[in-house]
Design a protein around this motif. Structure first.
Motif, PDB file in Angstrom:
ATOM      1  N   LYS A  24       0.544  -1.575  -0.057  1.00 43.42           N
ATOM      2  CA  LYS A  24      -0.243  -0.102  -0.296  1.00 43.42           C
ATOM      3  C   LYS A  24       0.434   1.331   0.217  1.00 43.42           C
ATOM      4  O   LYS A  24       0.157   2.630   0.229  1.00 43.42           O
ATOM      5  N   SER A  25       2.730   0.215  -0.506  1.00 43.30           N
ATOM      6  CA  SER A  25       2.801   2.177  -0.749  1.00 43.30           C
ATOM      7  C   SER A  25       3.380   2.944   0.708  1.00 43.30           C
ATOM      8  O   SER A  25       4.306   4.096   0.844  1.00 43.30           O
ATOM      9  N   PHE A  26       3.827   2.073   1.646  1.00 39.88           N
ATOM     10  CA  PHE A  26       3.906   2.590   2.808  1.00 39.88           C
ATOM     11  C   PHE A  26       5.812   2.661   2.761  1.00 39.88           C
ATOM     12  O   PHE A  26       6.070   1.405   2.128  1.00 39.88           O
ATOM     13  N   ASP A  78       3.754  12.267   5.713  1.00 39.00           N
ATOM     14  CA  ASP A  78       2.666  12.640   6.037  1.00 39.00           C
ATOM     15  C   ASP A  78       1.145  11.769   7.139  1.00 39.00           C
ATOM     16  O   ASP A  78       0.661  12.285   7.414  1.00 39.00           O
ATOM     17  N   SER A  79       2.297  10.669   7.025  1.00 35.48           N
ATOM     18  CA  SER A  79       1.388  10.077   8.230  1.00 35.48           C
ATOM     19  C   SER A  79       2.429   9.074   8.616  1.00 35.48           C
ATOM     20  O   SER A  79       3.497   8.811   7.661  1.00 35.48           O
ATOM     21  N   LEU A  80       2.210   8.830   9.913  1.00 35.80           N
ATOM     22  CA  LEU A  80       3.404   7.922  10.540  1.00 35.80           C
ATOM     23  C   LEU A  80       2.755   6.898  11.701  1.00 35.80           C
ATOM     24  O   LEU A  80       2.083   7.163  12.791  1.00 35.80           O
ATOM     25  N   HIS A  81       3.113   5.481  11.544  1.00 39.44           N
ATOM     26  CA  HIS A  81       2.563   4.446  12.324  1.00 39.44           C
ATOM     27  C   HIS A  81       3.801   4.141  12.674  1.00 39.44           C
ATOM     28  O   HIS A  81       4.294   3.734  12.451  1.00 39.44           O
ATOM     29  N   LEU A 132      -0.262  10.897  14.617  1.00 36.54           N
ATOM     30  CA  LEU A 132       0.137   9.123  14.584  1.00 36.54           C
ATOM     31  C   LEU A 132      -0.580   8.369  14.934  1.00 36.54           C
ATOM     32  O   LEU A 132      -1.367   8.402  15.562  1.00 36.54           O
ATOM     33  N   VAL A 133      -0.414   6.913  14.575  1.00 38.93           N
ATOM     34  CA  VAL A 133      -0.857   5.979  14.568  1.00 38.93           C
ATOM     35  C   VAL A 133      -0.244   4.746  15.624  1.00 38.93           C
ATOM     36  O   VAL A 133       1.040   4.799  14.790  1.00 38.93           O
ATOM     37  N   ILE A 134      -0.843   4.344  16.752  1.00 36.67           N
ATOM     38  CA  ILE A 134       0.086   3.664  17.410  1.00 36.67           C
ATOM     39  C   ILE A 134      -0.598   2.031  17.282  1.00 36.67           C
ATOM     40  O   ILE A 134      -1.132   1.485  18.199  1.00 36.67           O
ATOM     41  N   LEU A 228      -5.487  -6.002  10.224  1.00 38.88           N
ATOM     42  CA  LEU A 228      -5.101  -4.400  10.448  1.00 38.88           C
ATOM     43  C   LEU A 228      -4.009  -3.668   9.786  1.00 38.88           C
ATOM     44  O   LEU A 228      -4.672  -2.325   9.400  1.00 38.88           O
ATOM     45  N   VAL A 229      -3.589  -4.123   8.608  1.00 41.15           N
ATOM     46  CA  VAL A 229      -3.202  -2.772   7.457  1.00 41.15           C
ATOM     47  C   VAL A 229      -4.866  -2.457   6.886  1.00 41.15           C
ATOM     48  O   VAL A 229      -3.887  -0.710   6.621  1.00 41.15           O
ATOM     49  N   ASP A 230      -5.250  -3.270   6.491  1.00 45.27           N
ATOM     50  CA  ASP A 230      -6.384  -2.433   5.917  1.00 45.27           C
ATOM     51  C   ASP A 230      -6.744  -1.114   6.849  1.00 45.27           C
ATOM     52  O   ASP A 230      -7.570   0.304   6.432  1.00 45.27           O
ATOM     53  N   ARG A 231      -6.818  -1.142   8.105  1.00 45.46           N
ATOM     54  CA  ARG A 231      -7.457  -0.497   9.510  1.00 45.46           C
ATOM     55  C   ARG A 231      -6.432   0.679   9.441  1.00 45.46           C
ATOM     56  O   ARG A 231      -6.512   2.607   9.879  1.00 45.46           O
ATOM     57  N   LEU A 232      -5.339   0.276   9.223  1.00 48.52           N
ATOM     58  CA  LEU A 232      -3.759   1.096   8.860  1.00 48.52           C
ATOM     59  C   LEU A 232      -3.961   2.406   8.018  1.00 48.52           C
ATOM     60  O   LEU A 232      -3.799   4.015   8.321  1.00 48.52           O
ATOM     61  N   ASP A 233      -4.616   1.636   7.113  1.00 45.18           N
ATOM     62  CA  ASP A 233      -4.531   2.152   5.707  1.00 45.18           C
ATOM     63  C   ASP A 233      -5.662   3.871   5.887  1.00 45.18           C
ATOM     64  O   ASP A 233      -6.091   4.185   4.362  1.00 45.18           O
ATOM     65  N   ASP A 234      -6.661   3.338   6.745  1.00 47.37           N
ATOM     66  CA  ASP A 234      -7.850   4.146   6.967  1.00 47.37           C
ATOM     67  C   ASP A 234      -7.911   4.915   8.182  1.00 47.37           C
ATOM     68  O   ASP A 234      -8.775   5.064   8.856  1.00 47.37           O
ATOM     69  N   GLU A 235      -6.962   6.043   7.917  1.00 44.81           N
ATOM     70  CA  GLU A 235      -6.684   6.158   9.398  1.00 44.81           C
ATOM     71  C   GLU A 235      -7.829   7.202  10.081  1.00 44.81           C
ATOM     72  O   GLU A 235      -7.846   6.441  11.423  1.00 44.81           O
ATOM     73  N   GLU A 236      -8.098   7.655   8.849  1.00 42.81           N
ATOM     74  CA  GLU A 236      -9.596   8.517   9.553  1.00 42.81           C
ATOM     75  C   GLU A 236     -11.052   8.005  10.463  1.00 42.81           C
ATOM     76  O   GLU A 236     -10.992   8.158  11.506  1.00 42.81           O
ATOM     77  N   SER A 237     -10.778   6.380  10.127  1.00 43.95           N
ATOM     78  CA  SER A 237     -11.959   5.939  10.654  1.00 43.95           C
ATOM     79  C   SER A 237     -11.114   4.858  11.816  1.00 43.95           C
ATOM     80  O   SER A 237     -12.084   4.196  12.749  1.00 43.95           O
TER      81      SER A 237
END
Ligand SMILES: NC(=O)c1ccc[n+]([C@@H]2O[C@H](COP(=O)([O-])OP(=O)(O)OC[C@H]3O[C@@H](n4cnc5c(N)ncnc54)[C@H](OP(=O)(O)O)[C@@H]3O)[C@@H](O)[C@H]2O)c1
Length: 250
Positions: A24-26, A78-81, A132-134, A228-237
């Motif tokens: 997903k280009s991370f 742009d985002s950092l997990h 940030l998302v952890i 997990l990756v689907d959730r991380l890639d949809d940071e807003e929700s």
């Protein structure tokens, strides 16, 4: 650009999380004692950079994360997990028969390292205006006492409470940062092999876990990581403080 730091990428769930994030280009920074050449050579849209670290050594852990933070501060983020996935199940043994050094390593890798890293992480990015998302990887063992897993049940329960408490702090401070738990349930990894190799005096449920393998009940790590990756890639929700269990999401 999207960046993610993932612990325990040399094999198992962490390797799958890194690979699927790269799809997903991370740009993934992975950590473990051993490298993972297949990630470097994967030819995916995202890149892979490996840092060797022994997370049972807290000075080394802190130093390595400081280097990673310096490296990332040069990048257009742009985002950092941050995904804290590395963990040990050993020692699998009744209390009273364990080695002190194994217990120290266990608590360092499973609990102290995520606590120290979260503290460094929140401090390092405080004024950078990056959401940030952890995600901390937990286990059903956090909420269930299992004979022979006294260390593992305790450190995972500690990680759950720590994550929940930091989530409350971040919410009250209005930082916009999100910290969540991810329970992957049982997967076909080396950790399960180690569980199956215990003898019944160390782990009374060993036959049940051997049956999980022979009856093909252990999930493939790519399938679990995708959740997990689907959730991380949809940071807003993504919901701060939430316990995401693969069992509810597959
Ligand atoms: N497998 C399951 O059924 C299951 C069930 C519930 C929860 N979980 C959780 O899922 C996560 C991943 O488990 P897994 O099954 O993929 O485990 P695994 O196959 O044993 O892989 C563990 C990873 O952690 C790293 N690690 C272990 N000790 C380390 C240390 N001292 N320093 C740095 N890295 C270290 C290992 O890398 P190196 O050895 O190269 O250092 C490896 O990359 C863990 O948090 C686990 O508790 C697993």
């Amino acid at each position: 650009m999207k960046y993610a730091v993932v612990t325990g990428t040399s094999k198992g769930l962490g390797a799958s999380i890194a690979k699927l994030l790269m799809e997903k280009s991370f740009h993934v920074i992975g950590l473990a004692r051993h490298d993972n050449p297949s990630l470097k050579e994967a030819g995916l849209p995202g890149t892979y950079t490996h840092y060797h670290v022994d997370l049972s050594d807290l000075d080394e852990t802190e130093h390595t994360f400081q280097q990673i933070i310096e490296h990332l501060k040069e990048k257009p983020l742009d985002s950092l997990h941050l995904v804290q996935n590395a963990a040990l199940v050993s020692p699998i043994e009744q209390a009273g028969k364990q080695s002190t050094s194994q217990l120290v390593d266990h608590v360092h890798v499973n609990l102290l390292s995520p606590i120290i890293v979260t503290n460094l992480w929140l401090d390092a990015w405080r004024d950078q205006n990056i959401p940030l998302v952890i995600a901390n990887v937990t286990s059903g063992a956090a909420n269930r006492s299992v004979y022979g897993w006294n260390a593992y049940c305790s450190t995972k329960a500690g990680l759950d409470r720590y994550t929940d408490t930091v989530a409350i702090e971040q919410a009250q401070l209005n930082t916009g940062n999100k910290i969540v738990l991810f329970d992957p349930s049982i997967m076909d990894t080396d950790m399960q092999g180690e569980i199956r190799s215990a003898n019944p005096s160390q782990f009374v449920d060993v036959e049940k876990f051997k049956a999980y393998k022979s009856e093909h009940k252990l999930r493939d790590t790519d399938i679990v990581a995708a959740v997990l990756v689907d959730r991380l890639d949809d940071e807003e929700s993504l919901e701060n403080g939430k316990y995401y269990s693969v069992k509810d999401l597959l």
